[in-house]
Motif scaffolding. Sequence first.
Motif, PDB file in Angstrom:
ATOM      1  N   ARG A   5       0.830  -1.197   0.000  1.00 17.69           N
ATOM      2  CA  ARG A   5       0.000   0.000   0.000  1.00 17.69           C
ATOM      3  C   ARG A   5       0.873   1.259   0.000  1.00 17.69           C
ATOM      4  O   ARG A   5       0.645   2.200  -0.768  1.00 17.69           O
ATOM      5  N   TYR A  48     -12.935  12.243  -2.463  1.00 20.36           N
ATOM      6  CA  TYR A  48     -12.432  12.782  -1.198  1.00 20.36           C
ATOM      7  C   TYR A  48     -13.405  13.749  -0.527  1.00 20.36           C
ATOM      8  O   TYR A  48     -12.993  14.637   0.208  1.00 20.36           O
ATOM      9  N   ILE A  56      -9.099  10.136   9.171  1.00 17.15           N
ATOM     10  CA  ILE A  56      -8.487   8.804   9.228  1.00 17.15           C
ATOM     11  C   ILE A  56      -7.079   8.901   9.787  1.00 17.15           C
ATOM     12  O   ILE A  56      -6.758   8.250  10.776  1.00 17.15           O
ATOM     13  N   ASN A  60      -3.274  10.342   5.547  1.00 18.87           N
ATOM     14  CA  ASN A  60      -4.415  10.241   4.646  1.00 18.87           C
ATOM     15  C   ASN A  60      -4.884  11.621   4.176  1.00 18.87           C
ATOM     16  O   ASN A  60      -5.086  11.844   2.979  1.00 18.87           O
ATOM     17  N   TRP A 122     -18.605   8.139  -4.032  1.00 19.98           N
ATOM     18  CA  TRP A 122     -17.357   7.388  -3.826  1.00 19.98           C
ATOM     19  C   TRP A 122     -17.261   6.232  -4.828  1.00 19.98           C
ATOM     20  O   TRP A 122     -16.223   6.014  -5.450  1.00 19.98           O
ATOM     21  N   TYR A 164      -1.478  -1.781  -5.614  1.00 17.31           N
ATOM     22  CA  TYR A 164      -2.723  -1.776  -4.839  1.00 17.31           C
ATOM     23  C   TYR A 164      -3.377  -3.156  -4.850  1.00 17.31           C
ATOM     24  O   TYR A 164      -3.986  -3.562  -3.868  1.00 17.31           O
TER      25      TYR A 164
ATOM     26  N   LYS B   7     -12.109   2.538   2.816  1.00 15.62           N
ATOM     27  CA  LYS B   7     -12.137   4.006   2.855  1.00 15.62           C
ATOM     28  C   LYS B   7     -10.845   4.600   3.428  1.00 15.62           C
ATOM     29  O   LYS B   7     -10.624   5.785   3.331  1.00 15.62           O
ATOM     30  N   ASP B   8     -10.016   3.757   4.026  1.00 18.12           N
ATOM     31  CA  ASP B   8      -8.747   4.306   4.511  1.00 18.12           C
ATOM     32  C   ASP B   8      -7.700   4.310   3.402  1.00 18.12           C
ATOM     33  O   ASP B   8      -6.572   4.707   3.602  1.00 18.12           O
ATOM     34  N   GLU B   9      -8.111   3.841   2.215  1.00 18.32           N
ATOM     35  CA  GLU B   9      -7.192   3.867   1.085  1.00 18.32           C
ATOM     36  C   GLU B   9      -7.421   5.123   0.260  1.00 18.32           C
ATOM     37  O   GLU B   9      -8.466   5.749   0.354  1.00 18.32           O
ATOM     38  N   LEU B  10      -6.447   5.426  -0.582  1.00 15.50           N
ATOM     39  CA  LEU B  10      -6.579   6.646  -1.377  1.00 15.50           C
ATOM     40  C   LEU B  10      -7.196   6.342  -2.711  1.00 15.50           C
ATOM     41  O   LEU B  10      -7.221   6.512  -3.630  1.00 15.50           O
TER      42      LEU B  10
END
Lengths: 215, 10
Positions: A5, A48, A56, A60, A122, A164, B7-10
Motif C-alpha cells: 500500500r 475525497y 483517518i 491520509n 465514492w 494496490y 475508505k482508509d485507502e486513497l
Amino acid sequence: MNIFRLAGDMTHLFSVLVLLLKIHTIKSCAGISLKTQELYALVFATRYLDIFTDYISLYNTCMKLIFLGSSFSIVWYIRRHKIVRRSYDKEQDTFRHHFLILPCIILALLINEKFTVKEVMWTFSLYLEAVAILPQLVLLQRTRNIDNLTGQYIFLLGAYRSLYILNWIYRYFTEQHYVHWITWISGLVQTLLYADFFYYYFHSWKNNEKLQLPA
Amino acid sequence: DNQSPAKDEL
C-alpha cells in the motif's frame, strides 16, 4: 499500513510529481491527455468528499490534499498557462471523455454498498478512475514519439495500480472481513488496461530502444 | 459499522 500500500501510494505520488515536473520545468504538456487529467480531477473531487467529515490519519488527509491540488493544477496548467497550453495536442486528444462519465454514474447508482450521496459519489469515483486512463492511452497510440517523462508517468501509474492489488491480497489474508468486490473489480479492470502499455514499455527497456507503440 | 476499511485507502 502494509508495504504494498505504501509503495503504491508513493508510485502514485511520483507519477504526479513526474508530470508536474515535466509541465513546470519544460513548460510542455506534449503527449499528455487533458481529457484524462480532467477525469482524474473529477475522480478525486468525488472520492475525497469525506475529507471534512471523516478523519483517518494525518497521512491520509495530506495525501488527499496533494492529489486534489495536483490534479486541479495540472488541468489549470494545460488549459490556462500561456506557454504550456500551446504545447497541448488538441487535434490528437479527441477521446469523447464525457461519454465515460454517464455510464459510471448509472453504474454507481445501480451497484453500490449503500445508497447515500457520499457512498454513490465514492463508488462513481472508483468506476471512473478505472477508465480515466483511456484517453491517455489512445493519445499515446497516436503519438509516434513518446518522450521519457510521459512514458515514466504512465509506467508509474500502472505500477501504483498493480501494487494496490498486492495490497488487497495482503489485506485479505491479514484482516478479518476484508472483502470489497466493487473496489477490487474496478481496480482489476483499471490495472488490466495497462497490460498492453507495460508489454511495450518493458520491451523497449530490455532492448534499450525508444518507447514506441504500434499503430 | 459505516466506515468500511477500503475508505482508509486513497
